[in-house]
Design a protein around this motif. Sequence first.
Motif, PDB file in Angstrom:
ATOM      1  N   ILE A  63       0.836  -1.192   0.000  1.00  0.00           N
ATOM      2  CA  ILE A  63       0.000   0.000   0.000  1.00  0.00           C
ATOM      3  C   ILE A  63       0.876   1.249   0.000  1.00  0.00           C
ATOM      4  O   ILE A  63       1.659   1.462   0.926  1.00  0.00           O
ATOM      5  N   TRP A  64       0.739   2.051  -1.038  1.00  0.00           N
ATOM      6  CA  TRP A  64       1.493   3.304  -1.154  1.00  0.00           C
ATOM      7  C   TRP A  64       0.509   4.457  -1.218  1.00  0.00           C
ATOM      8  O   TRP A  64      -0.200   4.634  -2.200  1.00  0.00           O
ATOM      9  N   CYS A  65       0.455   5.240  -0.153  1.00  0.00           N
ATOM     10  CA  CYS A  65      -0.360   6.449  -0.146  1.00  0.00           C
ATOM     11  C   CYS A  65       0.521   7.602  -0.628  1.00  0.00           C
ATOM     12  O   CYS A  65       1.309   8.169   0.145  1.00  0.00           O
ATOM     13  N   ASP A  66       0.401   7.910  -1.888  1.00  0.00           N
ATOM     14  CA  ASP A  66       1.230   8.924  -2.537  1.00  0.00           C
ATOM     15  C   ASP A  66       0.562  10.285  -2.377  1.00  0.00           C
ATOM     16  O   ASP A  66      -0.491  10.546  -2.956  1.00  0.00           O
ATOM     17  N   THR A  67       1.187  11.161  -1.604  1.00  0.00           N
ATOM     18  CA  THR A  67       0.611  12.483  -1.329  1.00  0.00           C
ATOM     19  C   THR A  67       0.553  13.374  -2.563  1.00  0.00           C
ATOM     20  O   THR A  67      -0.206  14.340  -2.596  1.00  0.00           O
ATOM     21  N   GLN A  91      -1.493   1.818  -5.361  1.00  0.00           N
ATOM     22  CA  GLN A  91      -1.206   3.233  -5.125  1.00  0.00           C
ATOM     23  C   GLN A  91      -2.499   4.003  -4.866  1.00  0.00           C
ATOM     24  O   GLN A  91      -3.459   3.896  -5.617  1.00  0.00           O
ATOM     25  N   TYR A  92      -2.488   4.781  -3.792  1.00  0.00           N
ATOM     26  CA  TYR A  92      -3.648   5.601  -3.437  1.00  0.00           C
ATOM     27  C   TYR A  92      -3.231   7.058  -3.412  1.00  0.00           C
ATOM     28  O   TYR A  92      -2.246   7.423  -2.772  1.00  0.00           O
ATOM     29  N   VAL A  93      -3.972   7.875  -4.120  1.00  0.00           N
ATOM     30  CA  VAL A  93      -3.660   9.299  -4.224  1.00  0.00           C
ATOM     31  C   VAL A  93      -4.856  10.108  -3.726  1.00  0.00           C
ATOM     32  O   VAL A  93      -5.983   9.610  -3.668  1.00  0.00           O
ATOM     33  N   PRO A  94      -4.626  11.360  -3.363  1.00  0.00           N
ATOM     34  CA  PRO A  94      -5.723  12.222  -2.922  1.00  0.00           C
ATOM     35  C   PRO A  94      -6.793  12.366  -4.001  1.00  0.00           C
ATOM     36  O   PRO A  94      -6.506  12.252  -5.195  1.00  0.00           O
ATOM     37  N   LYS A 123      -3.176  12.488   2.846  1.00  0.00           N
ATOM     38  CA  LYS A 123      -2.668  11.226   3.380  1.00  0.00           C
ATOM     39  C   LYS A 123      -3.714  10.374   4.100  1.00  0.00           C
ATOM     40  O   LYS A 123      -3.829   9.181   3.827  1.00  0.00           O
ATOM     41  N   LEU A 124      -4.465  10.954   5.019  1.00  0.00           N
ATOM     42  CA  LEU A 124      -5.345  10.123   5.852  1.00  0.00           C
ATOM     43  C   LEU A 124      -6.530   9.552   5.079  1.00  0.00           C
ATOM     44  O   LEU A 124      -6.869   8.376   5.244  1.00  0.00           O
ATOM     45  N   GLU A 125      -7.171  10.361   4.254  1.00  0.00           N
ATOM     46  CA  GLU A 125      -8.308   9.844   3.487  1.00  0.00           C
ATOM     47  C   GLU A 125      -7.873   8.746   2.520  1.00  0.00           C
ATOM     48  O   GLU A 125      -8.515   7.686   2.466  1.00  0.00           O
ATOM     49  N   PRO A 126      -6.770   8.933   1.773  1.00  0.00           N
ATOM     50  CA  PRO A 126      -6.310   7.841   0.910  1.00  0.00           C
ATOM     51  C   PRO A 126      -5.958   6.573   1.698  1.00  0.00           C
ATOM     52  O   PRO A 126      -6.224   5.452   1.236  1.00  0.00           O
ATOM     53  N   ILE A 131      -7.310   0.883   3.458  1.00  0.00           N
ATOM     54  CA  ILE A 131      -7.635  -0.095   4.503  1.00  0.00           C
ATOM     55  C   ILE A 131      -9.045  -0.634   4.308  1.00  0.00           C
ATOM     56  O   ILE A 131      -9.291  -1.837   4.465  1.00  0.00           O
ATOM     57  N   GLN A 132      -9.971   0.232   3.948  1.00  0.00           N
ATOM     58  CA  GLN A 132     -11.352  -0.198   3.717  1.00  0.00           C
ATOM     59  C   GLN A 132     -11.432  -1.178   2.558  1.00  0.00           C
ATOM     60  O   GLN A 132     -12.172  -2.160   2.596  1.00  0.00           O
ATOM     61  N   GLU A 133     -10.640  -0.944   1.540  1.00  0.00           N
ATOM     62  CA  GLU A 133     -10.675  -1.813   0.359  1.00  0.00           C
ATOM     63  C   GLU A 133     -10.044  -3.172   0.626  1.00  0.00           C
ATOM     64  O   GLU A 133     -10.566  -4.201   0.180  1.00  0.00           O
ATOM     65  N   HIS A 134      -8.933  -3.207   1.369  1.00  0.00           N
ATOM     66  CA  HIS A 134      -8.189  -4.456   1.531  1.00  0.00           C
ATOM     67  C   HIS A 134      -8.477  -5.193   2.840  1.00  0.00           C
ATOM     68  O   HIS A 134      -8.187  -6.384   2.945  1.00  0.00           O
ATOM     69  N   GLN A 135      -9.021  -4.507   3.828  1.00  0.00           N
ATOM     70  CA  GLN A 135      -9.421  -5.141   5.095  1.00  0.00           C
ATOM     71  C   GLN A 135      -8.335  -6.047   5.684  1.00  0.00           C
ATOM     72  O   GLN A 135      -8.575  -7.235   5.951  1.00  0.00           O
TER      73      GLN A 135
END
Length: 210
Positions: A63-67, A91-94, A123-126, A131-135
């Motif tokens: 999981i990469w939360c890319d700001t 990858q999760y972006v804003p 950062k926090l919303e992504p 987490i919601q997607e992958h549980q």
Amino acid sequence: MSVKFSERELKEINFQLREKSPEEIIQWAMTLSNKRVVTTSFGIYSAVLLSNIQRFDKDIKVIWCDTGYNTPDTYRHAINLIDDLNLNVHQYVPKQSSAFTDVVLGIPDVEDPKHAEFTEIVKLEPFRRAIQEHQPEVWFTNIRVRQTEYRNSKDILSYSKDGILKVSPFYYWNDFELDTYLEGHDLPKNYSYFDPTKGLENRECGIHLQ
């Protein structure tokens, strides 16, 4: 079904794991659940944890939360590691672009009331979305003691607010040990990592407070 240990059990296991190598910790934690992820910001020592995790689970979700505010060198570092280690990156972006955020908020100073809103957006919303997607039931992280006051209060094993078991195999390693590991295994170090949500080196970005 989540991985649950009582407070007493967690304390005892942490005591036992402190005598184990990071590889042994990872191997043990892998037996706890198949619902596992590893998070990364592709920061300074990201190659250490990611290369070790790959030895035991080549398909683990990374999981990469890319700001959207990473340096060019960090993006190059990420691309190279993803390619070299064949990482299964998610990858999760804003939801809004950094250009839009720059106009609306800029990058507020940590003392600015708008900094909390900025951190939530980039950062926090992504992260919550990931987490919601992958549980996940097991979450591998690279937090270490002496990094921040908050992290000093944790250990190799700890729980997130959502009850996810966080595993930090390199929790007690110092920078010298990590540098030695990188050199010994011919792994790259990201010298130019920048996190706009931290502001200060010893400040939490927010993800590990979740």
